[in-house]
Design an enzyme around this catalytic site. Structure first.
Site, mmCIF file in Angstrom:
data_model
loop_
_atom_site.group_PDB
_atom_site.id
_atom_site.type_symbol
_atom_site.label_atom_id
_atom_site.label_comp_id
_atom_site.label_asym_id
_atom_site.label_seq_id
_atom_site.Cartn_x
_atom_site.Cartn_y
_atom_site.Cartn_z
ATOM 1 C CG HIS A 163 3.683 4.889 8.135
ATOM 2 N ND1 HIS A 163 3.992 5.040 7.416
ATOM 3 C CD2 HIS A 163 3.548 3.319 7.765
ATOM 4 C CE1 HIS A 163 3.805 4.859 6.239
ATOM 5 N NE2 HIS A 163 3.593 3.381 6.683
ATOM 6 N NE ARG A 217 -1.883 -1.428 3.202
ATOM 7 C CZ ARG A 217 -1.406 -2.764 3.881
ATOM 8 N NH1 ARG A 217 -1.841 -3.470 3.612
ATOM 9 N NH2 ARG A 217 -0.609 -2.071 4.836
ATOM 10 C CB THR A 218 3.534 2.460 2.455
ATOM 11 O OG1 THR A 218 2.326 2.368 3.199
ATOM 12 C CG2 THR A 218 4.536 4.011 1.806
ATOM 13 C CE LYS A 235 26.361 -6.824 -6.607
ATOM 14 N NZ LYS A 235 26.058 -6.321 -7.966
ATOM 15 N NE ARG A 243 7.318 0.887 4.832
ATOM 16 C CZ ARG A 243 5.314 0.565 5.099
ATOM 17 N NH1 ARG A 243 4.977 -0.774 4.461
ATOM 18 N NH2 ARG A 243 5.011 1.595 5.286
#
Length: 241
Positions: free
Chosen positions: A109, A29-30, A57, A79
């Site tokens: 958030h 959603r975000t 890596k 995020r």
């Protein structure tokens, strides 16, 4: 809201600007919401995910951001599973590149809180003076923390409740009222916000006896909801689990 309701959902506000979505944690959603917003504001949007990057890596987060920084974007939307990661990057990235926190660990958030408050204002006509109950896994919910902060700043009163094992210490210092039961939290409120259990952030700990007991004690039903105001709205983030 206004742009999303137009027949042609496009404005030139960010034309010529490049936005990189740096998502180091899974999101649907975000991520889609940010990408849609960027496109509707005419920005050049680039998506970055950890699963297909050099972090697999051994590249560090700062290494990754330095590489992106060299490409001269104007904005990073980040995020990350670690609390404070966006702030860490914002302190080290060169001036002129903005960083938006799209969720960091169990910390915050902020853009979700802004959206929640916008939803309340659209439904109720205001935020100031509203009584809002937030129910559930408060300790592991970045959405709860940001909502408490945002709602208090906008003049709403906030009540919280949930299992004692899911309530952070010193919660009263945020200005929220801690209630002992769901009925106490919901009585007379304008908005009931139900949180999902943040199982992925609990480190495998068992913080309640069973989902059946949790549902019986903190699940919303018609009887409990009838304690709120007649025109109360219910908000809940998915997925329901």
């Amino acid at each position: 809201f206004e742009i999303s309701e137009r027949p042609i959902k496009k404005v030139p506000t960010l034309r010529g600007r490049t936005v990189v979505n740096v998502f180091m944690e899974p999101s649907t959603r975000t991520r889609v919401s940010f990408e849609l917003a960027e496109k509707r504001l005419s920005a050049d949007s680039v998506n970055f995910s950890a699963s297909g990057s050099s972090t697999k890596k051994g590249e560090t987060l700062l290494d990754t951001v330095r590489n992106i920084e060299a490409m001269r974007p104007q904005l990073l939307v980040m995020r990350h599973s670690q609390a404070g990661a966006p702030h860490f990057i914002a302190e080290r990235i060169e001036p002129g590149i903005g960083v938006i926190n799209a969720g960091d660990g169990v910390h915050a958030h902020p853009t979700q809180a802004l959206l929640d408050c916008a939803t309340m204002r659209k439904a109720k006509g205001r935020v100031e003076g509203l009584e809002v109950a937030i129910v559930g896994d408060i300790a592991h919910s970045r959405v709860a923390r940001s909502n408490i902060c945002c709602l208090r700043k906008l003049g709403a009163k906030v009540r919280v409740t949930g299992p004692k094992t899911m309530m952070p210490v010193n919660l009263e210092s945020t200005g929220a009222t801690v209630c002992k039961s769901l009925a106490e939290a919901v009585e007379g409120v304008d908005v009931v916000m139900m949180l999902r259990i943040q199982a992925e952030r609990q480190g495998g700990a068992c913080l309640f006896p069973s989902t059946r007991e949790y549902s019986r004690t903190f699940g919303l039903n018609k009887e409990i909801l009838s304690l709120s105001k007649d025109d109360a709205i219910v908000m809940r983030p998915g997925p329901i689990n």
